[in-house]
Scaffold this motif. Sequence first.
Motif, mmCIF file in Angstrom:
data_model
loop_
_atom_site.group_PDB
_atom_site.id
_atom_site.type_symbol
_atom_site.label_atom_id
_atom_site.label_comp_id
_atom_site.label_asym_id
_atom_site.label_seq_id
_atom_site.Cartn_x
_atom_site.Cartn_y
_atom_site.Cartn_z
ATOM 1 N N LEU A 149 0.841 -1.203 0.000
ATOM 2 C CA LEU A 149 0.000 0.000 0.000
ATOM 3 C C LEU A 149 0.874 1.250 0.000
ATOM 4 O O LEU A 149 0.557 2.242 -0.680
ATOM 5 C CB LEU A 149 -0.929 -0.009 1.209
ATOM 6 C CG LEU A 149 -1.891 -1.200 1.315
ATOM 7 C CD1 LEU A 149 -2.729 -1.082 2.581
ATOM 8 C CD2 LEU A 149 -2.772 -1.309 0.096
ATOM 9 N N LEU A 278 -11.226 4.507 -3.783
ATOM 10 C CA LEU A 278 -11.391 3.063 -3.910
ATOM 11 C C LEU A 278 -12.815 2.612 -3.648
ATOM 12 O O LEU A 278 -13.237 1.550 -4.102
ATOM 13 C CB LEU A 278 -10.423 2.360 -2.941
ATOM 14 C CG LEU A 278 -10.383 0.838 -2.936
ATOM 15 C CD1 LEU A 278 -9.728 0.319 -4.206
ATOM 16 C CD2 LEU A 278 -9.626 0.326 -1.702
ATOM 17 N N VAL A 313 -8.546 -3.559 -3.123
ATOM 18 C CA VAL A 313 -7.194 -3.190 -3.551
ATOM 19 C C VAL A 313 -6.696 -4.178 -4.598
ATOM 20 O O VAL A 313 -6.153 -3.785 -5.647
ATOM 21 C CB VAL A 313 -6.234 -3.147 -2.345
ATOM 22 C CG1 VAL A 313 -4.783 -2.957 -2.817
ATOM 23 C CG2 VAL A 313 -6.619 -2.026 -1.382
#
Length: 415
Positions: A149, A278, A313
Amino acid sequence: MPKNPFSASLHLAIAIGLASAPAASLAQDSLPEPLLQGEQSNVPIAIQRLRWAMNDADVNALTFRSMDTLFTTRTVPRSGDVWQLQRRDHPLDFTYRYDGGTYTPEQFLDRTYTNALIVMKGDTIVYENYRNNSGPDTRFMGWSMTKSLTSLLVGMALEEGRIASLDDTIETYLPELAGGGYEGVTIRQILQMRSGVDYEERYDFANPGIAASNHINALVKNVSRFVEPAMNIRRAHEPGEVFAYKTIDTAVLGLLLERVSGGSTVASYMSERLWQPLGAERDGFFIMDGPVGTGREFTGAGYSATARDFARVGQMMLNGGLANGRQIVPSDWIELSTQPVAAATPDQHDYAMQWWTLGNGAYSAIGLQGQYIYVDPRRDTVVVKLSYYPPGNMTAQEETLAFFDAVSAWNPEQD
């Protein structure tokens, strides 16, 4: 899939792991000797004991999803429309082979200490399972999945011009690193874990070296920041020459993000640039290193989120940075950051820029003791597995990779 697809370097990194504390029972009237040495901590003794033992096999099924009860945290808020993932549930009606045996996915869940498992094919959840009193709202510790990340955030900062070039030396942005082992090291080399600094990722708490001492001081006692050893660390190799997995490199990337984010915190920058676009369904959070008011987000291994948000993700990665109808991460960064670096030696072929590469185009964020966001673009598969491996258990690690290969090959729509 080969029985052991990882290099010796990955075996070392995952087997010892970040923050792997000994399993010995702790006396109720005293702290372990390493916690009594050095600067005195303001963290309550009971919490220090729990942090010391949080990786132990008899408690980690719980502690790995309870980090907000053990640490000071900083929230990464979600906002706006949730990215509604499609779903079409299927039983996992296949088998996989490992070490001469054939097993079912149901056996896999037990054999590899699973808390949560999500399988996505294309843009669709085809399987989702939670165990040990966890559920869709449970926020699981990602451990070193956090490194991946952090890499995404560096890519965004590069696109925005906050970082001019990956080939800039790190002291261009962090002048406090001049004069030490990081001087002259490029951002690219740090992303690749090829900084060359003298930091062995070894957690022998009976005889603590630099990494074990750093863990104790920054995360258990909260008397210093995790990145502080970078200020005066020595150099072991020339930058770029040798791959050596070390969390201090990612801590330096976190400090870089703090510095270039325009007065923001890493949590705020991540919320604005990644978590909100997201379409995450729950806030995430970082555990904080160092003293209250001084400590910051532990960008090397400190992020917690739901399994579904980790799956988002992974799906964004599969989509080339596209998520929730928006291009969030540049597609060229997705490609660059997941390509293995040309190896100097045969056992150094499986690391990119804070992502592990697994062969055949697949790659994964991997965290201590069995945390994964696995992405296989060629077979249109994303798998999130949140686990509670016993410390140092490489058998579960190898078996998990065998399962991932089988689930990637599986077609749930086939009769």
